[in-house]
Design a protein around this motif. Structure first.
Motif, PDB file in Angstrom:
ATOM      1  N   ASP A  45       0.835  -1.215   0.000  1.00 15.15           N
ATOM      2  CA  ASP A  45       0.000   0.000   0.000  1.00 15.15           C
ATOM      3  C   ASP A  45       0.865   1.259   0.000  1.00 15.15           C
ATOM      4  O   ASP A  45       0.577   2.219  -0.721  1.00 15.15           O
ATOM      5  CB  ASP A  45      -0.944   0.004   1.207  1.00 15.15           C
ATOM      6  N   ASN A  46       1.935   1.251   0.797  1.00 18.57           N
ATOM      7  CA  ASN A  46       2.853   2.403   0.836  1.00 18.57           C
ATOM      8  C   ASN A  46       3.547   2.589  -0.506  1.00 18.57           C
ATOM      9  O   ASN A  46       3.713   3.718  -0.980  1.00 18.57           O
ATOM     10  CB  ASN A  46       3.891   2.247   1.948  1.00 18.57           C
ATOM     11  N   GLY A  47       3.973   1.491  -1.109  1.00 20.70           N
ATOM     12  CA  GLY A  47       4.610   1.558  -2.423  1.00 20.70           C
ATOM     13  C   GLY A  47       3.670   2.095  -3.481  1.00 20.70           C
ATOM     14  O   GLY A  47       4.065   2.892  -4.353  1.00 20.70           O
ATOM     15  N   GLN A  95      10.996   8.650 -15.607  1.00 23.85           N
ATOM     16  CA  GLN A  95      10.159   7.626 -16.235  1.00 23.85           C
ATOM     17  C   GLN A  95      10.727   6.230 -15.980  1.00 23.85           C
ATOM     18  O   GLN A  95       9.977   5.288 -15.718  1.00 23.85           O
ATOM     19  CB  GLN A  95      10.028   7.891 -17.737  1.00 23.85           C
ATOM     20  N   LEU A  96      12.038   6.099 -16.048  1.00 23.03           N
ATOM     21  CA  LEU A  96      12.693   4.818 -15.757  1.00 23.03           C
ATOM     22  C   LEU A  96      12.446   4.414 -14.300  1.00 23.03           C
ATOM     23  O   LEU A  96      12.123   3.254 -14.007  1.00 23.03           O
ATOM     24  CB  LEU A  96      14.194   4.900 -16.053  1.00 23.03           C
ATOM     25  N   LEU A  97      12.583   5.387 -13.400  1.00 17.82           N
ATOM     26  CA  LEU A  97      12.330   5.127 -11.982  1.00 17.82           C
ATOM     27  C   LEU A  97      10.882   4.670 -11.764  1.00 17.82           C
ATOM     28  O   LEU A  97      10.633   3.698 -11.043  1.00 17.82           O
ATOM     29  CB  LEU A  97      12.620   6.378 -11.145  1.00 17.82           C
ATOM     30  N   LEU A  98       9.929   5.369 -12.401  1.00 18.78           N
ATOM     31  CA  LEU A  98       8.518   4.987 -12.280  1.00 18.78           C
ATOM     32  C   LEU A  98       8.277   3.581 -12.832  1.00 18.78           C
ATOM     33  O   LEU A  98       7.546   2.784 -12.228  1.00 18.78           O
ATOM     34  CB  LEU A  98       7.622   6.002 -12.997  1.00 18.78           C
ATOM     35  N   SER A  99       8.877   3.268 -13.957  1.00 24.15           N
ATOM     36  CA  SER A  99       8.712   1.934 -14.550  1.00 24.15           C
ATOM     37  C   SER A  99       9.262   0.850 -13.636  1.00 24.15           C
ATOM     38  O   SER A  99       8.637  -0.196 -13.436  1.00 24.15           O
ATOM     39  CB  SER A  99       9.412   1.860 -15.904  1.00 24.15           C
ATOM     40  N   GLN A 100      10.449   1.098 -13.067  1.00 28.41           N
ATOM     41  CA  GLN A 100      11.046   0.119 -12.158  1.00 28.41           C
ATOM     42  C   GLN A 100      10.198  -0.056 -10.893  1.00 28.41           C
ATOM     43  O   GLN A 100      10.001  -1.187 -10.428  1.00 28.41           O
ATOM     44  CB  GLN A 100      12.473   0.539 -11.792  1.00 28.41           C
ATOM     45  N   MET A 101       9.703   1.063 -10.365  1.00 28.37           N
ATOM     46  CA  MET A 101       8.843   0.977  -9.174  1.00 28.37           C
ATOM     47  C   MET A 101       7.569   0.204  -9.492  1.00 28.37           C
ATOM     48  O   MET A 101       7.112  -0.615  -8.677  1.00 28.37           O
ATOM     49  CB  MET A 101       8.491   2.375  -8.664  1.00 28.37           C
ATOM     50  N   LEU A 122       4.271   5.489  -5.543  1.00 24.42           N
ATOM     51  CA  LEU A 122       4.255   5.463  -7.013  1.00 24.42           C
ATOM     52  C   LEU A 122       3.245   6.465  -7.565  1.00 24.42           C
ATOM     53  O   LEU A 122       3.542   7.206  -8.511  1.00 24.42           O
ATOM     54  CB  LEU A 122       3.947   4.054  -7.519  1.00 24.42           C
ATOM     55  N   ARG A 123       2.074   6.511  -6.953  1.00 24.38           N
ATOM     56  CA  ARG A 123       1.039   7.444  -7.387  1.00 24.38           C
ATOM     57  C   ARG A 123       1.512   8.892  -7.228  1.00 24.38           C
ATOM     58  O   ARG A 123       1.336   9.726  -8.124  1.00 24.38           O
ATOM     59  CB  ARG A 123      -0.254   7.228  -6.600  1.00 24.38           C
ATOM     60  N   ALA A 124       2.135   9.184  -6.093  1.00 21.48           N
ATOM     61  CA  ALA A 124       2.627  10.548  -5.833  1.00 21.48           C
ATOM     62  C   ALA A 124       3.707  10.940  -6.839  1.00 21.48           C
ATOM     63  O   ALA A 124       3.684  12.058  -7.385  1.00 21.48           O
ATOM     64  CB  ALA A 124       3.157  10.653  -4.410  1.00 21.48           C
ATOM     65  N   LEU A 125       4.636  10.040  -7.111  1.00 17.52           N
ATOM     66  CA  LEU A 125       5.696  10.345  -8.082  1.00 17.52           C
ATOM     67  C   LEU A 125       5.131  10.500  -9.500  1.00 17.52           C
ATOM     68  O   LEU A 125       5.592  11.348 -10.269  1.00 17.52           O
ATOM     69  CB  LEU A 125       6.772   9.261  -8.053  1.00 17.52           C
ATOM     70  N   SER A 126       4.132   9.689  -9.807  1.00 16.72           N
ATOM     71  CA  SER A 126       3.500   9.783 -11.126  1.00 16.72           C
ATOM     72  C   SER A 126       2.780  11.117 -11.286  1.00 16.72           C
ATOM     73  O   SER A 126       2.869  11.758 -12.350  1.00 16.72           O
ATOM     74  CB  SER A 126       2.521   8.623 -11.306  1.00 16.72           C
ATOM     75  N   GLU A 127       2.070  11.536 -10.237  1.00 16.73           N
ATOM     76  CA  GLU A 127       1.386  12.841 -10.286  1.00 16.73           C
ATOM     77  C   GLU A 127       2.401  13.979 -10.398  1.00 16.73           C
ATOM     78  O   GLU A 127       2.182  14.939 -11.138  1.00 16.73           O
ATOM     79  CB  GLU A 127       0.515  13.023  -9.040  1.00 16.73           C
ATOM     80  N   LYS A 128       3.515  13.852  -9.686  1.00 17.50           N
ATOM     81  CA  LYS A 128       4.572  14.877  -9.767  1.00 17.50           C
ATOM     82  C   LYS A 128       5.143  14.917 -11.179  1.00 17.50           C
ATOM     83  O   LYS A 128       5.391  16.002 -11.735  1.00 17.50           O
ATOM     84  CB  LYS A 128       5.680  14.583  -8.752  1.00 17.50           C
ATOM     85  N   MET A 129       5.328  13.761 -11.769  1.00 21.81           N
ATOM     86  CA  MET A 129       5.844  13.686 -13.133  1.00 21.81           C
ATOM     87  C   MET A 129       4.869  14.341 -14.105  1.00 21.81           C
ATOM     88  O   MET A 129       5.280  15.078 -15.012  1.00 21.81           O
ATOM     89  CB  MET A 129       6.085  12.222 -13.499  1.00 21.81           C
TER      90      MET A 129
END
Length: 174
Positions: free
Chosen positions: A67-69, A96-102, A73-80
């Protein structure tokens, strides 16, 4: 000719008596048949509820981690989405690479969590079914049942002993 009529009547009466004699044990056996709803046992029995609580507690940390992950991920995606246009191409590619790996890591964790959770649940529920089967045997012996079925398309409530099994499971260490 009168003898033929008497002979037919006598043989019809004999067949009727024979049929009643053969049917008597069947009617008697039906009184000693019962049914149990296994799904209800797995949903409503005290051992099943304890087992599910134990499993949920056992997997709570992993669920919280997922749930934390997901939230991260959602927060980083919204920031992106928000800041992506103002980023350099290199920074945007790195994010984008970081988001894909996460995302891949989260998918793996969810899959492993689901597999492990289902395996543990099946183990615990099998244990509950074993206890229920012992309780069913005990009820069968005490009440002299000839047959108890666990899976049926239709069960007349008159022969359903699920409540008795639930009560026995709640009050004993079966």
């Amino acid at each position: 000719m009168p003898h033929a009529k008497v002979g037919r009547t006598t043989s019809a009466a004999a067949c009727l008596l024979l049929g009643l004699w053969l049917a008597a044990p069947l009617a008697h056996a039906q009184e000693h048949i019962a049914a149990v709803n296994s799904d209800r046992i797995l949903r409503e029995s005290a051992p099943a509820k304890v087992a599910m609580a134990r499993i949920e507690q056992e997997f709570a940390k992993r669920k919280a981690d997922i749930d934390n992950g997901t939230a991260k991920l959602r927060a980083l995606s919204e920031k992106m989405d928000r800041d992506g246009a103002s980023m350099s191409d290199a920074e945007r590619s790195k994010q984008q690479l970081l988001l894909s790996q996460m995302d891949l890591d989260l998918q793996r964790k969810r899959r492993e969590f689901g597999e492990d959770f289902n395996q543990r649940r099946n183990e615990e529920l099998q244990s509950v079914l074993d206890r229920a089967n012992r309780a069913i045997r005990q009820i069968a012996e005490q009440n002299k049942y000839d047959l108890i079925v666990q899976e049926a398309v239709y069960v007349n409530p008159r022969i359903d002993i699920t409540d008795k099994v639930l009560k026995l499971l709640a009050t004993s260490g079966n």
